[in-house]
Design an enzyme around this catalytic site. Structure first.
Site, short mmCIF file in Angstrom:
data_model
loop_
_atom_site.label_atom_id
_atom_site.label_comp_id
_atom_site.label_asym_id
_atom_site.label_seq_id
_atom_site.Cartn_x
_atom_site.Cartn_y
_atom_site.Cartn_z
N GLU A 14 -66.31 11.74 -39.40
CA GLU A 14 -66.23 10.75 -40.49
C GLU A 14 -66.48 11.51 -41.77
OE1 GLU A 14 -65.56 7.61 -40.45
OE2 GLU A 14 -65.68 7.15 -38.32
N LYS A 30 -78.99 17.18 -34.89
CA LYS A 30 -79.35 18.02 -36.04
C LYS A 30 -79.11 17.23 -37.33
CE LYS A 30 -77.59 20.43 -39.07
NZ LYS A 30 -78.33 20.25 -40.34
N GLU A 80 -63.52 14.44 -54.41
CA GLU A 80 -64.73 13.65 -54.21
C GLU A 80 -65.87 14.33 -54.96
OE1 GLU A 80 -66.80 13.80 -50.38
OE2 GLU A 80 -66.94 11.62 -50.45
N GLY A 114 -69.93 13.87 -42.55
CA GLY A 114 -70.23 14.77 -43.65
C GLY A 114 -68.98 15.01 -44.47
N SER A 115 -68.93 16.16 -45.11
CA SER A 115 -67.82 16.43 -46.03
C SER A 115 -66.54 16.81 -45.29
CB SER A 115 -68.21 17.58 -46.96
OG SER A 115 -68.40 18.75 -46.20
N CYS A 169 -70.23 7.76 -49.17
CA CYS A 169 -68.85 8.09 -48.82
C CYS A 169 -67.92 6.99 -49.28
CB CYS A 169 -68.72 8.32 -47.33
SG CYS A 169 -69.45 7.01 -46.39
N GLY A 223 -66.00 19.08 -41.96
CA GLY A 223 -65.29 18.40 -40.88
C GLY A 223 -64.09 19.20 -40.39
P1 NAP Z 1 -72.00 18.31 -45.30
O1 NAP Z 1 -72.42 19.36 -46.25
O2 NAP Z 1 -70.67 18.40 -44.69
O3 NAP Z 1 -73.12 18.29 -44.18
C1 NAP Z 1 -73.17 17.32 -43.16
C2 NAP Z 1 -73.97 17.87 -41.99
O4 NAP Z 1 -73.26 18.94 -41.38
C3 NAP Z 1 -75.33 18.45 -42.38
O5 NAP Z 1 -76.25 18.18 -41.36
C4 NAP Z 1 -75.02 19.92 -42.51
O6 NAP Z 1 -76.14 20.75 -42.41
C5 NAP Z 1 -74.06 20.08 -41.34
N1 NAP Z 1 -73.18 21.25 -41.39
C6 NAP Z 1 -72.72 21.91 -42.47
N2 NAP Z 1 -71.95 22.95 -42.09
C7 NAP Z 1 -71.93 22.95 -40.74
C8 NAP Z 1 -71.33 23.79 -39.75
N3 NAP Z 1 -70.61 24.86 -40.07
N4 NAP Z 1 -71.52 23.48 -38.47
C9 NAP Z 1 -72.25 22.42 -38.10
N5 NAP Z 1 -72.87 21.61 -38.98
C10 NAP Z 1 -72.70 21.85 -40.28
O7 NAP Z 1 -72.13 16.87 -45.97
P2 NAP Z 1 -73.35 16.32 -46.83
O8 NAP Z 1 -73.36 17.05 -48.13
O9 NAP Z 1 -74.58 16.31 -46.01
O10 NAP Z 1 -72.91 14.81 -47.04
C11 NAP Z 1 -72.03 14.39 -48.04
C12 NAP Z 1 -70.63 14.22 -47.48
O11 NAP Z 1 -70.65 13.34 -46.37
C13 NAP Z 1 -69.66 13.60 -48.46
O12 NAP Z 1 -68.45 14.27 -48.41
C14 NAP Z 1 -69.50 12.17 -47.92
O13 NAP Z 1 -68.28 11.54 -48.28
C15 NAP Z 1 -69.62 12.38 -46.47
N6 NAP Z 1 -70.01 11.15 -45.79
C16 NAP Z 1 -69.07 10.50 -45.04
C17 NAP Z 1 -69.37 9.31 -44.40
C18 NAP Z 1 -68.35 8.59 -43.56
O14 NAP Z 1 -68.75 7.83 -42.69
N7 NAP Z 1 -67.06 8.79 -43.77
C19 NAP Z 1 -70.67 8.78 -44.51
C20 NAP Z 1 -71.61 9.48 -45.29
C21 NAP Z 1 -71.26 10.66 -45.91
P3 NAP Z 1 -77.06 21.10 -43.71
O15 NAP Z 1 -76.53 20.38 -44.88
O16 NAP Z 1 -78.41 20.64 -43.29
O17 NAP Z 1 -76.98 22.59 -43.88
#
Ligand code: NAP
Ligand code: MG
Length: 501
Positions: free
Chosen positions: A256, A181, A391, A234-235, A290, A239
């Site tokens: 991550e 997904k 962040e 993701g965030s 990130c 996480g």
């Molecule tokens: P996010 O809002 O946490 O979303 C990440 C993914 O998780 C998306 O596909 C999102 O779906 C999905 N998601 C959200 N809530 C969920 C739930 N309850 N159950 C299952 N899946 C769920 O993060 P983002 O805004 O896309 O990305 C930015 C964040 O990613 C930042 O915090 C960044 O630091 C982090 N990041 C970390 C790394 C690393 O390797 N450490 C690398 C890149 C990014 P939808 O958004 O499609 O609804």
């Protein structure tokens, strides 16, 4: 209708080797963040029903796929890499259109997917286990890697192809099947990636794509008892939630998460090198990495020179559509992110930090059509301020000054995150002290906090993750396989090992 007058294409999920619509019949628009009027495509708004189908398909494909020899499984990755090389420019353009990053960076994102697939291809013939001596005669000990089962891959929008490939390639070579997904903000890049695997003949059901939101499709994946492992990037908020949900089913999970990455600049550093590095680290990908540099810790002696040069350069950064070769900084991903960044800036001002450049939504000319925010720097940022702690995930850099290298490290470590970090110095002893004492998964010396290479461990300490590392050489060992330990006794009699087991 799209802007060109052509009908905007309707995309589908990919389940069990077939392209299918979501059960809900609902769809989500994929928009261009540089021009919010432009709808790039319509994507399925999937829910539990679609996820159930995808998990069923993945489970059905698992026995045959996991029994396929690993070198044979790896061949699909090699072919996928070759097709990605052919399509790189086209995919990069589409990525820029849906995600906003400048075209060169989008090309880099596709390249990272290629590099990962190529590296992991070789793992099909390695995937080393261990063979050890036995305590007993005529007994043979070994441990080798088995697949985990069905893997749920959930990815963010900032690396639309690289991060999914980091997960999918090792998952597949280890013999797992996948339900993927992607972020609903970058569904086209996910579509391209899955189409590549279809084109190279990956058997049906081995890789399934379910588009949709985290709250419906994502949630259904993490809760599904037929999914054995969740690989999430993701965030930190998402996480934490995913870890809680997975704890109930004792589901394996790798997360991550976020970062608040510092660059430390000591007095002896080369200020031109520092300025180039900070510009790239803080404003590359519009700060939406990130590993983005979001805290700059300057030793007092060098601070005035670095700030003068830096502010001048930041004023001249060109905002615009990432497809325009003159653009330095593209848009933010969406309206929410724009508002979020704006609100952090307001909070920063309210809490007493000093805004030295930027700080506003950019609305000049065609910028008004997209989600553009001026590259922004605050100085006099104190460690208790929101700007320093949270962040932001946008083009906002917070600067603080310190007297000594020891203070710099203490301040750098005063965060709940621990992904990337950097130190600029020409003093070898200082550099090693920083490497040893910075609490982060990654430390750069005389380079900014971004720029990971795919064959090294990637990930962080503290609230950045749950201790795993990605990166082609490590991820399959740490995340996507399970050890099977084997004792073969060919003595023909009962032998008792010395231990109690
Ligand atoms: P996010 O809002 O946490 O979303 C990440 C993914 O998780 C998306 O596909 C999102 O779906 C999905 N998601 C959200 N809530 C969920 C739930 N309850 N159950 C299952 N899946 C769920 O993060 P983002 O805004 O896309 O990305 C930015 C964040 O990613 C930042 O915090 C960044 O630091 C982090 N990041 C970390 C790394 C690393 O390797 N450490 C690398 C890149 C990014 P939808 O958004 O499609 O609804
Ligand atoms: Mg989009």
């Amino acid at each position: 209708m799209g802007k060109s007058g052509k009908r905007t294409r309707e995309y589908l999920n990919y389940i069990g080797g077939k392209w299918v619509a979501a059960a809900s019949g609902k769809r989500i628009a994929d928009r261009n963040p540089a021009d919010r009027e432009e709808v790039i495509g319509w994507f399925p708004d999937s829910d539990e029903r679609d996820v159930n189908e995808a998990v069923r398909a993945a489970r059905e494909a698992f026995p045959e796929w996991s029994a396929t020899p690993a070198p044979k499984r790896a061949e699909y990755l090699w072919k996928a890499a070759n097709l990605l090389i052919e399509k790189k420019q086209e995919f990069a353009r589409d990525m820029t259109r849906e995600m906003g990053k400048v075209l060169k960076e989008a090309g880099g994102d596709v390249q990272e997917a290629i590099d990962t697939a190529q590296y992991i291809y070789g793992e099909g013939r390695r995937m080393f286990g261990v063979v050890t001596p036995s305590e007993l005669r005529n007994k043979f000990n070994l441990a080798y890697r088995r697949p985990v089962g069905v893997v749920g891959v959930i990815s963010p929008w900032n690396f639309p192809m690289a991060i999914p490939m980091w997960k999918i390639a090792p998952a597949l070579v280890c013999g797992n099947t996948v339900v993927f997904k992607p972020s609903m903000y970058v569904p086209l890049s996910a579509h391209h990636l899955v189409e590549v695997f279809e084109a190279v003949g990956l058997p049906p059901g081995v890789l399934n794509l379910v588009h949709g939101s985290g709250s419906r499709a994502g949630e259904a994946i993490i809760r599904h008892p037929g999914v054995d492992l969740i690989s999430f990037t993701g965030s930190t908020e998402s996480g934490r939630h995913i870890l809680e949900v997975c704890a109930h089913g004792i589901k394996k999970v790798s997360v991550e998460l976020g970062g608040k990455n510092p660059i430390i600049v000591l007095d002896d550093a080369d200020e031109d090198l520092v300025v180039e590095g900070v510009l790239w680290g803080a404003f590359g990908t519009t700060g939406q990495r990130c590993t983005a540099t979001s805290r700059l810790i300057l030793q007092k002696g060098i601070a005035p020179r670095v700030m003068d040069l830096l502010v001048e350069r930041v004023k001249n950064l060109r905002l615009g559509d990432g497809l325009d070769p003159r653009t330095d900084v593209g848009p933010l991903i969406n309206e929410d992110q724009l508002k979020r960044v704006e609100s952090y800036v307001k909070t920063g001002i309210k809490e007493g930090a000093r805004l030295v450049v930027g700080g506003k939504v950019a609305r000049k000319g065609s910028l008004a059509k997209g989600y553009f925010f001026e590259p922004t720097i605050f100085t006099d940022v104190k460690r208790e301020m929101t700007l320093w702690r949270e962040e932001i995930f946008g083009p906002v850099l917070s600067v603080a000054e310190i007297e000594t290298a020891e203070e710099a490290i203490e301040l750098a470590n005063d965060t709940r995150y621990g992904l990337s970090s950097s130190v600029y110095t020409n003093d070898i002893a200082r550099a090693f002290q920083a490497i040893e004492s910075l609490e982060a998964g990654i430390t750069y010396v005389n380079a900014p906090t971004i720029g990971a290479e795919v064959h090294l461990p990637f990930g962080g300490v503290k609230e950045t993750g749950n201790g795993h590392r990605e990166g082609a050489a490590f991820t399959l060992l740490e995340i996507f396989s399970e050890w099977k330990t084997v004792y073969i006794d060919y003595s023909g009699r009962l032998q008792k090992a010395q231990g109690i087991d």
